[in-house]
Design a protein around this motif. Sequence first.
Motif, short mmCIF file in Angstrom:
data_model
loop_
_atom_site.label_atom_id
_atom_site.label_comp_id
_atom_site.label_asym_id
_atom_site.label_seq_id
_atom_site.Cartn_x
_atom_site.Cartn_y
_atom_site.Cartn_z
N UNK A 25 0.84 -1.21 0.00
CA UNK A 25 0.00 0.00 0.00
C UNK A 25 0.87 1.25 0.00
N UNK A 26 1.90 1.25 0.82
CA UNK A 26 2.82 2.40 0.87
C UNK A 26 3.50 2.60 -0.48
N UNK A 27 3.96 1.50 -1.05
CA UNK A 27 4.63 1.57 -2.34
C UNK A 27 3.70 2.08 -3.44
N UNK A 28 2.48 1.58 -3.47
CA UNK A 28 1.50 1.99 -4.48
C UNK A 28 1.18 3.48 -4.39
N UNK A 29 1.26 4.03 -3.18
CA UNK A 29 0.96 5.44 -2.98
C UNK A 29 2.19 6.33 -3.02
N UNK A 30 3.32 5.76 -3.40
CA UNK A 30 4.54 6.55 -3.58
C UNK A 30 5.17 7.04 -2.28
N UNK A 31 4.89 6.36 -1.18
CA UNK A 31 5.46 6.75 0.11
C UNK A 31 6.88 6.19 0.21
N UNK A 32 7.87 7.04 0.43
CA UNK A 32 9.24 6.54 0.58
C UNK A 32 9.35 5.67 1.83
N UNK A 33 10.05 4.57 1.72
CA UNK A 33 10.20 3.63 2.83
C UNK A 33 11.68 3.53 3.17
N UNK A 34 12.02 3.85 4.41
CA UNK A 34 13.39 3.69 4.90
C UNK A 34 13.40 2.44 5.76
N UNK A 35 14.20 1.48 5.38
CA UNK A 35 14.28 0.22 6.12
C UNK A 35 15.56 0.16 6.92
N UNK A 36 15.44 -0.25 8.18
CA UNK A 36 16.60 -0.57 9.01
C UNK A 36 16.51 -2.08 9.21
N UNK A 92 22.58 -3.39 19.20
CA UNK A 92 22.03 -2.15 19.74
C UNK A 92 22.85 -0.93 19.31
N UNK A 93 24.17 -1.05 19.32
CA UNK A 93 25.03 0.06 18.90
C UNK A 93 24.87 0.34 17.42
N UNK A 94 24.71 -0.69 16.63
CA UNK A 94 24.51 -0.53 15.19
C UNK A 94 23.21 0.22 14.92
N UNK A 95 22.14 -0.18 15.58
CA UNK A 95 20.85 0.50 15.41
C UNK A 95 20.95 1.94 15.87
N UNK A 96 21.59 2.16 17.00
CA UNK A 96 21.76 3.53 17.53
C UNK A 96 22.52 4.41 16.54
N UNK A 97 23.60 3.90 15.98
CA UNK A 97 24.38 4.64 15.00
C UNK A 97 23.54 5.01 13.78
N UNK A 98 22.79 4.05 13.27
CA UNK A 98 21.96 4.31 12.08
C UNK A 98 20.87 5.34 12.37
N UNK A 99 20.19 5.21 13.52
CA UNK A 99 19.14 6.18 13.85
C UNK A 99 19.71 7.56 14.12
N UNK A 100 20.88 7.64 14.75
CA UNK A 100 21.53 8.94 14.96
C UNK A 100 21.92 9.58 13.63
N UNK A 134 20.47 9.05 10.72
CA UNK A 134 19.20 9.43 10.09
C UNK A 134 18.67 10.73 10.70
N UNK A 135 18.71 10.83 12.02
CA UNK A 135 18.27 12.04 12.72
C UNK A 135 19.12 13.24 12.31
N UNK A 136 20.43 13.05 12.25
CA UNK A 136 21.33 14.14 11.89
C UNK A 136 21.04 14.65 10.48
N UNK A 137 20.77 13.75 9.56
CA UNK A 137 20.44 14.16 8.19
C UNK A 137 19.12 14.93 8.16
N UNK A 138 18.14 14.45 8.88
CA UNK A 138 16.84 15.15 8.93
C UNK A 138 16.99 16.51 9.60
#
Length: 106
Positions: A6-17, A51-59, A61-65
């Motif tokens: 549904x997200x794809x059909x509506x053109x919603x960008x999906x960020x996967x971790x 946990x550190x890997x997820x934290x790094x990726x979310x940080x 992502x947050x920094x870019x936003x």
Amino acid sequence: MRYLNCLQENGVPIIAVTSAGDNLLRSKATCVLTMSSREKLYSKIATFATEESISLLLNALYACYFALDYDKNFAFKVNASRAIEQQRVSTVQEAMEDDRAFPLRR
């Protein structure tokens, strides 16, 4: 996962971790952030690397936003921090007053 199509059909960008390797989320996502999955389930003590890997990726992502509208976001953060700091100071003062009324016994 059930909303991916549904997200794809509506053109919603999906960020996967997600971990490395092929999976449905990776195949449907617009952008994939790959987390470390090098821990061995049978010999690890805890989930530290994951946990550190997820934290790094979310940080990251947050920094870019945050950087998209840095000045606005920085001003909001400073103002929110000032408001919180004022509340925290009064809480610390209250705690100190409580300590005087009820001193620790040694």
